[in-house]
Design an enzyme around this catalytic site. Sequence first.
Site, PDB file in Angstrom:
ATOM      1  N   ARG A 237       0.850  -1.195   0.000  1.00 48.55           N
ATOM      2  CA  ARG A 237       0.000   0.000   0.000  1.00 48.55           C
ATOM      3  C   ARG A 237       0.886   1.246   0.000  1.00 48.55           C
ATOM      4  NH1 ARG A 237      -3.554  -2.494  -1.673  1.00 48.55           N
ATOM      5  NH2 ARG A 237      -5.639  -2.842  -0.836  1.00 48.55           N
ATOM      6  N   GLU A 266      -3.891   7.356  -4.846  1.00 55.27           N
ATOM      7  CA  GLU A 266      -4.161   6.854  -6.206  1.00 55.27           C
ATOM      8  C   GLU A 266      -5.437   7.480  -6.772  1.00 55.27           C
ATOM      9  OE1 GLU A 266      -4.197   2.612  -5.709  1.00 55.27           O
ATOM     10  OE2 GLU A 266      -2.097   2.578  -5.117  1.00 55.27           O
ATOM     11  N   HIS A 284      -1.181   0.161 -10.044  1.00 59.76           N
ATOM     12  CA  HIS A 284      -1.858  -0.761  -9.118  1.00 59.76           C
ATOM     13  C   HIS A 284      -2.466  -1.956  -9.876  1.00 59.76           C
ATOM     14  CE1 HIS A 284      -4.036  -0.989  -4.969  1.00 59.76           C
ATOM     15  NE2 HIS A 284      -3.842  -2.206  -5.483  1.00 59.76           N
TER      16      HIS A 284
HETATM   17  P1  NAP Z   1      -1.236 -11.041   5.153  1.00 63.43           P
HETATM   18  O1  NAP Z   1      -1.144 -12.500   4.854  1.00 63.43           O
HETATM   19  O2  NAP Z   1      -2.153 -10.578   6.232  1.00 63.43           O
HETATM   20  O3  NAP Z   1       0.244 -10.525   5.451  1.00 63.43           O
HETATM   21  C1  NAP Z   1       0.512  -9.284   6.010  1.00 63.43           C
HETATM   22  C2  NAP Z   1       1.850  -9.383   6.744  1.00 63.43           C
HETATM   23  O4  NAP Z   1       2.221  -8.081   7.188  1.00 63.43           O
HETATM   24  C3  NAP Z   1       1.786 -10.293   7.966  1.00 63.43           C
HETATM   25  O5  NAP Z   1       2.842 -11.192   7.892  1.00 63.43           O
HETATM   26  C4  NAP Z   1       1.939  -9.349   9.148  1.00 63.43           C
HETATM   27  O6  NAP Z   1       2.678 -10.003  10.176  1.00 63.43           O
HETATM   28  C5  NAP Z   1       2.720  -8.187   8.522  1.00 63.43           C
HETATM   29  N1  NAP Z   1       2.443  -6.933   9.217  1.00 63.43           N
HETATM   30  C6  NAP Z   1       1.245  -6.355   9.435  1.00 63.43           C
HETATM   31  N2  NAP Z   1       1.392  -5.213  10.140  1.00 63.43           N
HETATM   32  C7  NAP Z   1       2.723  -5.069  10.341  1.00 63.43           C
HETATM   33  C8  NAP Z   1       3.519  -4.098  11.024  1.00 63.43           C
HETATM   34  N3  NAP Z   1       2.976  -3.026  11.616  1.00 63.43           N
HETATM   35  N4  NAP Z   1       4.863  -4.270  11.034  1.00 63.43           N
HETATM   36  C9  NAP Z   1       5.420  -5.339  10.449  1.00 63.43           C
HETATM   37  N5  NAP Z   1       4.727  -6.297   9.801  1.00 63.43           N
HETATM   38  C10 NAP Z   1       3.399  -6.159   9.753  1.00 63.43           C
HETATM   39  O7  NAP Z   1      -1.673 -10.234   3.866  1.00 63.43           O
HETATM   40  P2  NAP Z   1      -1.387 -10.574   2.316  1.00 63.43           P
HETATM   41  O8  NAP Z   1      -2.473 -11.405   1.766  1.00 63.43           O
HETATM   42  O9  NAP Z   1       0.033 -11.036   2.186  1.00 63.43           O
HETATM   43  O10 NAP Z   1      -1.537  -9.091   1.692  1.00 63.43           O
HETATM   44  C11 NAP Z   1      -0.696  -8.076   2.138  1.00 63.43           C
HETATM   45  C12 NAP Z   1      -1.106  -6.728   1.579  1.00 63.43           C
HETATM   46  O11 NAP Z   1      -0.756  -6.632   0.207  1.00 63.43           O
HETATM   47  C13 NAP Z   1      -2.605  -6.427   1.579  1.00 63.43           C
HETATM   48  O12 NAP Z   1      -3.064  -5.988   2.848  1.00 63.43           O
HETATM   49  C14 NAP Z   1      -2.718  -5.342   0.529  1.00 63.43           C
HETATM   50  O13 NAP Z   1      -2.591  -4.065   1.120  1.00 63.43           O
HETATM   51  C15 NAP Z   1      -1.537  -5.602  -0.387  1.00 63.43           C
HETATM   52  N6  NAP Z   1      -1.964  -6.052  -1.732  1.00 63.43           N
HETATM   53  C16 NAP Z   1      -1.651  -5.294  -2.822  1.00 63.43           C
HETATM   54  C17 NAP Z   1      -2.047  -5.729  -4.079  1.00 63.43           C
HETATM   55  C18 NAP Z   1      -1.714  -4.953  -5.309  1.00 63.43           C
HETATM   56  O14 NAP Z   1      -2.440  -5.045  -6.287  1.00 63.43           O
HETATM   57  N7  NAP Z   1      -0.624  -4.202  -5.321  1.00 63.43           N
HETATM   58  C19 NAP Z   1      -2.769  -6.912  -4.231  1.00 63.43           C
HETATM   59  C20 NAP Z   1      -3.055  -7.649  -3.104  1.00 63.43           C
HETATM   60  C21 NAP Z   1      -2.641  -7.210  -1.854  1.00 63.43           C
HETATM   61  P3  NAP Z   1       2.486  -9.593  11.729  1.00 63.43           P
HETATM   62  O15 NAP Z   1       1.005  -9.552  11.978  1.00 63.43           O
HETATM   63  O16 NAP Z   1       3.223 -10.646  12.491  1.00 63.43           O
HETATM   64  O17 NAP Z   1       3.129  -8.247  11.882  1.00 63.43           O
HETATM   65  C1  8YV Z   2      -6.986  -4.809  -5.997  1.00 66.73           C
HETATM   66  C2  8YV Z   2      -5.496  -5.022  -3.920  1.00 66.73           C
HETATM   67  O1  8YV Z   2      -6.460  -3.985  -6.974  1.00 66.73           O
HETATM   68  O2  8YV Z   2      -6.390  -7.015  -3.036  1.00 66.73           O
HETATM   69  C3  8YV Z   2      -5.858  -5.921  -2.802  1.00 66.73           C
HETATM   70  O3  8YV Z   2      -5.596  -5.546  -1.648  1.00 66.73           O
HETATM   71  O4  8YV Z   2      -4.890  -4.023  -3.732  1.00 66.73           O
HETATM   72  C4  8YV Z   2      -5.813  -5.405  -5.315  1.00 66.73           C
HETATM   73  O5  8YV Z   2      -5.895  -6.768  -5.489  1.00 66.73           O
HETATM   74  C5  8YV Z   2      -7.967  -4.013  -5.295  1.00 66.73           C
HETATM   75  O6  8YV Z   2      -8.344  -4.517  -4.075  1.00 66.73           O
HETATM   76  C6  8YV Z   2      -9.189  -3.875  -6.194  1.00 66.73           C
HETATM   77  O7  8YV Z   2     -10.148  -3.211  -5.556  1.00 66.73           O
END
Ligand code: NAP
Ligand code: 8YV
Length: 327
Positions: A237, A266, A284
């Site tokens: 993010r 964004e 994104h």
């Molecule tokens: P997840 O499985 O919940 O992983 C998040 C990780 O972040 C956990 O290991 C957590 O560990 C760590 N974390 C949370 N808060 C923290 C802090 N303050 N300091 C250090 N570590 C921290 O989530 P995920 O499925 O991998 O997704 C992660 C993120 O990717 C989503 O929340 C979203 O914002 C982003 N994302 C972006 C896209 C894109 O299109 N660019 C797509 C999908 C997701 P601890 O709880 O032990 O700290």
């Molecule tokens: C999507 C994302 O672009 O899953 C997330 O957290 O950032 C992306 O997969 C977004 O959520 C679409 O609304």
Amino acid sequence: MTRAEELQAVSILVPAGFNDHAVGRIDRTFTRIAIARADATLVTDEMRRTVRGIASYVGIDAALMDALPNLELIASFGVGYDSVDAGHAAAKNIMVTNTPDVLTDEVADTAIGLLINTIRDLPRAETWLRDGSWARQGNYPLSRLTLRGRRVGIFGMGRIGQAIARRLQAFGLPVAYHNRRPVDGLEYEYHQTLKGLAEAVDTLISVVPGTASTEKAVNAEILAALGANGVFVNIGRGSTVDEADLAAALANGTIAAAGLDVFADEPNVPKALLDAPNTSLLPHVGSASEHTRRAMADLCVDNLVSWFTERRPLTPVPETADVKARG
Ligand code: NAP
Ligand code: 8YV
């Protein structure tokens, strides 16, 4: 009434544009009420009376929840749900669901692509070919940076972080990470602080959720710790990075390059990041394939169906895990 007729009587509010596959399924299963924006001032008396669910990929704030007294469930499209006020939802006994797992591999693939684009300058090399520079001026200049010999740190070793780490292992690169807590059974080197991780690596990939505890966590101090050969990639993010500090670090050589898929405001991208010669930028698109968006749409709608038939969610967010169905 049959089960299908019961579901058809449930009104689901769908703000703004939404995924076509999800809209089709909602139309076949429920009664869909479209609204231009997720804005409490647009709520009509009929919506107030009938809406029991929301399906959305835009943010849902406390005011909109308060305007809908019969709202039971917000099915958010995406794994990150920072734009939904989940704390307020929990306080009002409203369930929030997200779409984890089904997008993990797609986002990890994108992160690796962005990393390589950033380090090897591939988008600019393609432009060199397409604009005729190759034919006119000869070979594209050698890339200053390489993936070879790098040590990679992952900030946020969750589902997507681990999928990125597995890919990096196959590339022969050592991986370390920082979470608030070490992950049981994971062999990668753990660092208790983000600064400690940044000092230990030269390539930092951020994939933490956008929360109060990660707000601008990647700042001037962390970028300085990464060092002059440093590469920063953000697929999590935009709010987790101080963009002014990042632009300054890229301009003054504190780090070498950055690859960004996400931004604080964004679709507005700071000019300093757009103009920098050492950034690789994406709009994104981490999960943005037809295949994966369809899987996310299915999970989003499956949560609605499960809630309004079985009275339980499939993938609740932690804040609302204890919310119980009414009636
Ligand atoms: P997840 O499985 O919940 O992983 C998040 C990780 O972040 C956990 O290991 C957590 O560990 C760590 N974390 C949370 N808060 C923290 C802090 N303050 N300091 C250090 N570590 C921290 O989530 P995920 O499925 O991998 O997704 C992660 C993120 O990717 C989503 O929340 C979203 O914002 C982003 N994302 C972006 C896209 C894109 O299109 N660019 C797509 C999908 C997701 P601890 O709880 O032990 O700290
Ligand atoms: C999507 C994302 O672009 O899953 C997330 O957290 O950032 C992306 O997969 C977004 O959520 C679409 O609304």
